[in-house]
Design a protein around this motif. Structure first.
Motif, PDB file in Angstrom:
ATOM      1  N   HIS A  43      88.115  34.171  71.489  1.00  0.00           N
ATOM      2  CA  HIS A  43      88.567  34.949  72.642  1.00  0.00           C
ATOM      3  C   HIS A  43      89.387  36.147  72.170  1.00  0.00           C
ATOM      4  N   ASN A  44      90.325  35.905  71.253  1.00  0.00           N
ATOM      5  CA  ASN A  44      91.178  36.976  70.754  1.00  0.00           C
ATOM      6  C   ASN A  44      90.367  38.033  70.006  1.00  0.00           C
ATOM      7  N   LEU A  45      89.400  37.604  69.212  1.00  0.00           N
ATOM      8  CA  LEU A  45      88.542  38.549  68.494  1.00  0.00           C
ATOM      9  C   LEU A  45      87.813  39.458  69.481  1.00  0.00           C
ATOM     10  N   LEU A  46      87.227  38.862  70.491  1.00  0.00           N
ATOM     11  CA  LEU A  46      86.458  39.639  71.466  1.00  0.00           C
ATOM     12  C   LEU A  46      87.342  40.600  72.261  1.00  0.00           C
ATOM     13  N   MET A  47      88.463  40.108  72.761  1.00  0.00           N
ATOM     14  CA  MET A  47      89.326  40.948  73.594  1.00  0.00           C
ATOM     15  C   MET A  47      90.025  42.042  72.787  1.00  0.00           C
ATOM     16  N   SER A  48      90.295  41.784  71.516  1.00  0.00           N
ATOM     17  CA  SER A  48      91.001  42.792  70.720  1.00  0.00           C
ATOM     18  C   SER A  48      90.064  43.847  70.133  1.00  0.00           C
ATOM     19  N   THR A  49      88.764  43.588  70.137  1.00  0.00           N
ATOM     20  CA  THR A  49      87.843  44.552  69.539  1.00  0.00           C
ATOM     21  C   THR A  49      86.934  45.253  70.549  1.00  0.00           C
ATOM     22  N   VAL A  50      86.904  44.770  71.802  1.00  0.00           N
ATOM     23  CA  VAL A  50      86.063  45.422  72.808  1.00  0.00           C
ATOM     24  C   VAL A  50      86.703  46.750  73.207  1.00  0.00           C
ATOM     25  N   LYS A  51      85.858  47.735  73.475  1.00  0.00           N
ATOM     26  CA  LYS A  51      86.366  49.037  73.926  1.00  0.00           C
ATOM     27  C   LYS A  51      87.058  48.843  75.279  1.00  0.00           C
ATOM     28  N   PRO A  52      88.123  49.606  75.544  1.00  0.00           N
ATOM     29  CA  PRO A  52      88.946  49.399  76.750  1.00  0.00           C
ATOM     30  C   PRO A  52      88.169  49.354  78.064  1.00  0.00           C
ATOM     31  N   GLU A  53      87.127  50.163  78.191  1.00  0.00           N
ATOM     32  CA  GLU A  53      86.393  50.198  79.464  1.00  0.00           C
ATOM     33  C   GLU A  53      85.642  48.896  79.754  1.00  0.00           C
ATOM     34  N   GLY A  54      85.492  48.021  78.768  1.00  0.00           N
ATOM     35  CA  GLY A  54      84.782  46.765  78.986  1.00  0.00           C
ATOM     36  C   GLY A  54      85.674  45.551  79.128  1.00  0.00           C
ATOM     37  N   LYS A  55      86.988  45.726  78.943  1.00  0.00           N
ATOM     38  CA  LYS A  55      87.912  44.582  78.927  1.00  0.00           C
ATOM     39  C   LYS A  55      87.877  43.746  80.200  1.00  0.00           C
ATOM     40  N   ALA A  56      87.935  44.365  81.355  1.00  0.00           N
ATOM     41  CA  ALA A  56      88.006  43.611  82.613  1.00  0.00           C
ATOM     42  C   ALA A  56      86.751  42.775  82.830  1.00  0.00           C
ATOM     43  N   ASP A  57      85.597  43.365  82.619  1.00  0.00           N
ATOM     44  CA  ASP A  57      84.347  42.618  82.806  1.00  0.00           C
ATOM     45  C   ASP A  57      84.194  41.522  81.760  1.00  0.00           C
ATOM     46  N   LEU A  58      84.598  41.808  80.528  1.00  0.00           N
ATOM     47  CA  LEU A  58      84.490  40.805  79.474  1.00  0.00           C
ATOM     48  C   LEU A  58      85.413  39.629  79.751  1.00  0.00           C
ATOM     49  N   LYS A  59      86.605  39.911  80.199  1.00  0.00           N
ATOM     50  CA  LYS A  59      87.587  38.849  80.467  1.00  0.00           C
ATOM     51  C   LYS A  59      87.031  37.819  81.450  1.00  0.00           C
ATOM     52  N   SER A  60      86.325  38.277  82.453  1.00  0.00           N
ATOM     53  CA  SER A  60      85.766  37.335  83.432  1.00  0.00           C
ATOM     54  C   SER A  60      84.665  36.476  82.806  1.00  0.00           C
ATOM     55  N   LEU A  61      83.919  37.025  81.856  1.00  0.00           N
ATOM     56  CA  LEU A  61      82.888  36.232  81.179  1.00  0.00           C
ATOM     57  C   LEU A  61      83.493  35.172  80.272  1.00  0.00           C
ATOM     58  N   LEU A  62      84.678  35.457  79.735  1.00  0.00           N
ATOM     59  CA  LEU A  62      85.294  34.556  78.767  1.00  0.00           C
ATOM     60  C   LEU A  62      86.023  33.379  79.392  1.00  0.00           C
ATOM     61  N   GLU A  63      85.911  33.232  80.701  1.00  0.00           N
ATOM     62  CA  GLU A  63      86.501  32.064  81.357  1.00  0.00           C
ATOM     63  C   GLU A  63      85.774  30.786  80.955  1.00  0.00           C
ATOM     64  N   ASN A  64      84.505  30.917  80.581  1.00  0.00           N
ATOM     65  CA  ASN A  64      83.715  29.765  80.129  1.00  0.00           C
ATOM     66  C   ASN A  64      83.781  29.725  78.601  1.00  0.00           C
ATOM     67  N   PRO A  65      84.321  28.637  78.008  1.00  0.00           N
ATOM     68  CA  PRO A  65      84.463  28.588  76.554  1.00  0.00           C
ATOM     69  C   PRO A  65      83.130  28.634  75.796  1.00  0.00           C
ATOM     70  N   VAL A  66      82.074  28.131  76.394  1.00  0.00           N
ATOM     71  CA  VAL A  66      80.764  28.179  75.730  1.00  0.00           C
ATOM     72  C   VAL A  66      80.281  29.624  75.656  1.00  0.00           C
ATOM     73  N   THR A  67      80.497  30.377  76.716  1.00  0.00           N
ATOM     74  CA  THR A  67      80.130  31.787  76.720  1.00  0.00           C
ATOM     75  C   THR A  67      80.944  32.544  75.676  1.00  0.00           C
ATOM     76  N   THR A  68      82.220  32.224  75.578  1.00  0.00           N
ATOM     77  CA  THR A  68      83.083  32.852  74.575  1.00  0.00           C
ATOM     78  C   THR A  68      82.526  32.647  73.178  1.00  0.00           C
ATOM     79  N   MET A  69      82.163  31.413  72.859  1.00  0.00           N
ATOM     80  CA  MET A  69      81.654  31.100  71.521  1.00  0.00           C
ATOM     81  C   MET A  69      80.287  31.742  71.284  1.00  0.00           C
TER      82      MET A  69
END
Length: 96
Positions: A43-69
């Motif tokens: 989760h931290n890798l994804l949120m810290s490396t995604v470009k700022p304009e994608g953070k909000a949409d990505l955060k909602s996808l990462l609610e599911n741990p399987v999707t995160t992995m």
């Protein structure tokens, strides 16, 4: 050899997310991953490396741990260089 600092774009559904990865990002992820702690570092890798304009949409996808992995796995697979590795069988030698 490929550049070790890379922008990688992943498409998920109708959204695209661009991540900027460096060797330090990947090392930090691997060092934080333990047998009992895998999802939080991903989760931290994804949120810290995604470009700022994608953070909000990505955060909602990462609610599911399987999707995160799954997303982290796809990102790391794309970041990894293509190398050919051949494991050769060692010959058994007896020593007296």
């Amino acid at each position: 050899m490929t550049d070790v600092k890379r922008d990688i774009t992943l498409e998920m559904g109708d959204k695209e997310f661009t991540f900027h990865l460096t060797p330090q990002d990947v090392t930090k992820y691997f060092n934080a991953t333990t047998q009992a702690n895998k999802v939080a570092p991903a989760h931290n890798l994804l949120m810290s490396t995604v470009k700022p304009e994608g953070k909000a949409d990505l955060k909602s996808l990462l609610e599911n741990p399987v999707t995160t992995m799954t997303i982290a796995g796809a990102l790391l697979e794309e970041y990894s260089p293509d190398i050919d590795i051949i494991v050769k069988k060692s010959s058994a030698t007896l020593t007296a």
